[in-house]
Design an enzyme around this catalytic site. Structure first.
Site, mmCIF file in Angstrom:
data_model
loop_
_atom_site.group_PDB
_atom_site.id
_atom_site.type_symbol
_atom_site.label_atom_id
_atom_site.label_comp_id
_atom_site.label_asym_id
_atom_site.label_seq_id
_atom_site.Cartn_x
_atom_site.Cartn_y
_atom_site.Cartn_z
ATOM 1 N N SER A 247 3.086 20.989 -25.988
ATOM 2 C CA SER A 247 2.688 21.768 -24.902
ATOM 3 C C SER A 247 3.680 22.673 -24.708
ATOM 4 O O SER A 247 4.872 22.965 -25.005
ATOM 5 C CB SER A 247 2.367 20.517 -23.729
ATOM 6 O OG SER A 247 1.823 19.718 -23.971
ATOM 7 N N ASP A 319 13.147 9.842 -28.040
ATOM 8 C CA ASP A 319 13.009 8.687 -28.957
ATOM 9 C C ASP A 319 12.948 7.232 -28.169
ATOM 10 O O ASP A 319 13.774 6.685 -27.684
ATOM 11 C CB ASP A 319 14.193 8.696 -29.831
ATOM 12 C CG ASP A 319 13.847 7.707 -31.024
ATOM 13 O OD1 ASP A 319 12.902 7.138 -31.270
ATOM 14 O OD2 ASP A 319 14.802 7.593 -31.869
#
Length: 794
Positions: A247, A319
């Site tokens: 995005s 992560d």
């Protein structure tokens, strides 16, 4: 002859009957955009104005009535989409599509999404506003199931309609969260590279993490046979609904706008599909208003605005998912080793129904780290038990409260309190308001492992040394509130330092981020029109430098005249991905041939996975400049080590030969439009033939490419044709100097009903970079031709 005339007349009559029947059928199954409908559990009349692109503007006297209406309207346009997305996390696609989707069902059913949903629902405050409004929304959906027309897809596939529950809502949360994750596509591959090729190969790939970065700066006011990777990538690629990918977003402060008010922009990148992922709607009551973009089965919008504030998101790409290698008890296979001794696996029994086949039953083994992937992924070649540790299922889930809080905030502080609760998926949450505030929040539950431990390869589950030491408080997350440079932005790129270190993740390369910053730094008088143009920008800030770095090592004396012309064309390319661009065509084929020559011999079947990964994008500009590299050696030849120049020369010659064969001898005819296309596929349209023409939208020529602002995401492969699979799922611009004329566009249309006039009425506008108005002005809204009255059922 008479027989032929008679047969022709009969054929014509049959065709007329079919056409008339089809027309009548379409009118019967058309969504109801005007007239009157009675609904249960409404306390008062609700008036819905449908604008020219089919967006419902819901006027109610209270929010409970408004959300009941929203559920009904959302279902009449998107029930098929709701049905598909709720089935993914629970492993119920095979029930309607058959055994071909069994591997996907087994995988998702084993992730723990359903179990996490059940735990969360048991602990919900049933008297809270978010819960009550969610139940009202579900009540609206279920009333459409009872009283509305069954969508054509249900009839074609043979699906019986079922009522929806809040568990379906949480299953959608889980699917969305997993589709944002990246580690499952990368960690197993890197572990394999380390184990089979060695540390030197691994280090050249992950050592690039801190180079060529455009970092999102914080600013706070003084207040190799990586089976898991390949299998999961295949599972995500072939799902019948969209996956979340990337995005862009930027918010410009008043100091940099012509009219002295905030301008907000956001275009989340999601897999293209039909229907489009977002359902637009506008709710207004005497004490509440929101213009929102909702995912199927989510009652509150992930993207939204009103006259006071606007918000949106991009993928943070931190992560939040790790793999642990567990160790079985050699004397008892029902146990696994921990630092505190052996513990019993938790066993969960699962059964999947398969259309026209026997049910499939299996067991999921779960450790304290998460489910064991062996068995959930077919043909997993690693014999060690591999557990997937995912923050989404490990920590408390407050997603319903979060999205309610984002859409019901009364101030910047309210909004920040809502997004501070986000655990996973990690999101860059963007904010702007009418009081001249702008903000960016890296919203996720960040954590810390022991020093020197990489999260990008498998961790040791038995030792106890690789556990999370600490979850960081939200106050330490990167964020920027009203920074002195007067804008905030995100393009899934590396966020600022956390405790003196760059936080690990799977961030996109700097390409889009660098271009956004370049454009934002050029002027201090931005208008809505400037931002609209910027959102459609197709110039890369990095590819010309990469191409020229490749060409510097090219020995021109070994090229033919035609090859030299192709070289000059690439040298003169400005990095713009327009339809008539020839440089874009040459560059992308050259890139494929270079990557193949560099990595394929070592990676083998994992090559296609690697070259379409964030990891490859990150390492590419560094690898090109390396004079010495372990990856230059072609292990299939008897030569000791190939040199970079030789690889680049051979790659360019292969490029030219391929394009000449594909597109003809004239280099000037190698236009980008000849190799790039986009098609929005419906789950049934994927079957091809007449179904494709009936349900799919496209194919179209388009502009753009990988990692430009108008991100048209495709995979590099051997074919030389680039089918766009993902891109802007909507483009939104909210200008607080004229908030009632803010702009948006969807890739196809508002409705998922094939018989609706709004099934694909925005498709060409989207391709052209055009927008339609997001109406807030009551007078304009009430001029709508289509008005639907929802009355309390007597």
């Amino acid at each position: 002859m008479k027989f032929l005339k008679k047969a022709l007349k009969i054929t014509i009559v049959l065709l007329v009957l079919i056409l008339v029947g089809g027309w009548l059928y379409s009118k019967t199954y058309h969504p109801k955009y005007d007239g009157e409908i009675e609904l249960k559990n409404l306390s008062e009349k609700v008036t819905v104005y449908f604008d020219e692109v089919g967006v419902p503007h819901i006027n109610a006297q209270n929010q409970q009535d408004a959300y009941t209406a929203l559920g009904y309207l959302h279902a009449q346009d998107r029930l098929w989409q709701m049905e598909l997305i709720r089935r993914i996390a629970s492993g119920r696609l095979s029930e309607i599509f058959g055994k071909d989707l069994l591997d996907k069902d087994i995988f998702f059913a084993g992730l723990g999404i359903e179990e996490a949903a059940e735990k969360t629902i048991d602990n919900l405050d049933k008297s809270s506003e978010p819960y009550i409004l969610t139940q009202a929304y579900l009540e609206g959906i279920n009333q459409f199931i009872e009283d509305g027309k069954t969508p054509l897809e249900f009839t074609l596939v043979g699906v019986k309609k079922e009522k929806y529950t809040i568990k379906d809502v949480y299953n959608v949360f889980g699917y969305m969260a997993f589709s944002f994750a990246v580690a499952h596509k990368t960690d197993p591959l890197l572990t394999e590279i380390k184990g089979k090729l060695g540390e030197s190969y691994l280090n050249e790939l992950i050592g690039s993490n801190s180079e060529n970065l455009t970092i999102i700066k914080s600013s706070i006011p003084d207040k190799i046979n990586a089976t898991i990777s390949k299998k999961v990538a295949a599972i995500m690629d072939d799902l019948p609904v969209s996956s979340f990918i990337g995005s862009n977003s930027w918010v410009i402060a008043p100091e940099k706008t012509k009219n002295g008010k905030v301008i907000f922009a956001n275009d989340p990148h999601i897999g293209f599909s039909q229907p489009s992922v977002w359902y637009q709607n506008h709710i207004k009551t005497p004490n509440f208003e929101i213009y929102g973009f909702n995912i199927a089965l989510m009652p509150f919008p992930l993207l939204g605005h009103n006259s006071e504030y606007a918000y949106g998101l991009t993928m943070l790409a931190n992560d939040d998912l790790n793999f642990y290698v567990e160790e079985n008890n050699p004397d008892n296979s029902a146990q696994y080793k921990t630092s505190e001794g052996y513990k019993n696996y938790k066993i969960i029994d699962k059964t999947i129904r398969v259309k026209n086949e026997k049910d499939t039953s299996f067991q999921v083994k779960v450790t304290k780290h998460g489910p064991i992937m062996n068995g959930l992924i077919s043909h997993l070649e690693d014999e060690r038990p591999i557990a997937m540790n995912w923050i989404y299922t490990q920590l408390n889930n407050e997603q319903l409260d979060i999205i309610y809080g984002m859409s019901h905030a009364k101030s910047l502080d309210d909004f920040q309190q809502a997004v501070a609760k986000i655990n996973a998926p990690g999101l860059n949450v963007m904010y702007g308001d009418a009081k001249d505030n702008i903000a960016w929040f890296a919203s996720a539950k960040l954590y810390q492992l022991r020093d020197g431990l990489s999260t990008k390869t498998y961790l040791n589950g038995a030792s106890g040394k690789d556990e999370v030491i600490e979850y960081l408080p939200f106050s330490e997350n990167p964020k920027a509130i009203n920074p002195p440079w007067h804008y905030v932005y995100s393009a899934n790129n590396q966020p600022d330092y956390v405790r003196g270190k760059l936080y690990p993740g799977y961030y996109q390369p700097q390409d889009r981020a660098k271009r956004i910053v370049e454009l934002l730094e050029q002027k201090d008088d931005f208008t809505r029109e400037d931002v609209a143009k910027m959102m459609f920008d197709v110039k890369s800030s990095t590819v010309t430098e990469i191409a020229n770095d490749l060409l510097k090592s090219l020995d021109n004396s070994k090229l033919t005249i035609s090859e030299k012309k192709a070289v000059e064309t690439l040298k003169n390319w400005d990095g713009t991905y327009l339809k008539n661009s020839v440089g874009a065509t040459i560059y992308n084929r050259f890139l494929y041939e270079f990557l193949k020559a560099t990595y394929k011999d070592e990676l083998g079947n994992n090559f296609e996975l690697f070259i379409n990964s964030q990891l490859q994008d990150e390492v590419l500009p560094i690898q090109i400049l390396r004079k010495q590299s372990v990856w230059w050696d072609d292990i299939t030849t008897t030569k000791k080590v190939e040199v970079r120049a030789e690889i680049i020369l051979n790659s360019f010659k292969e490029t030219f030969a391929f394009l000449e064969n594909q597109l003809g001898e004239n280099v000037d005819d190698w236009h980008w439009s000849r190799v790039l296309s986009v098609e929005h596929e419906h789950a049934i349209g994927k079957a091809g033939g007449l179904l494709r023409k009936f349900f799919n939208v496209g194919p179209f020529e388009t502009i753009g490419g990988n990692e430009v602002i108008n991100n048209q995401i495709f995979k590099l492969d051997s074919t030389g044709y680039y089918k766009v699979t993902a891109g802007p799922s909507t483009r939104r611009i909210v200008d607080f100097s004229d908030v009632e004329n803010s702009l948006a566009i969807l890739p196809t249309g508002q409705s998922g009903n094939i018989f609706s006039e709004h099934y694909k009425d925005q498709a060409q506008k989207f391709l052209n970079g055009e927008f339609v108005k997001m109406k807030l002005n009551r007078t304009q809204i009430e001029r709508s031709k289509n008005v639907l009255i929802l009355m309390p059922k007597k």
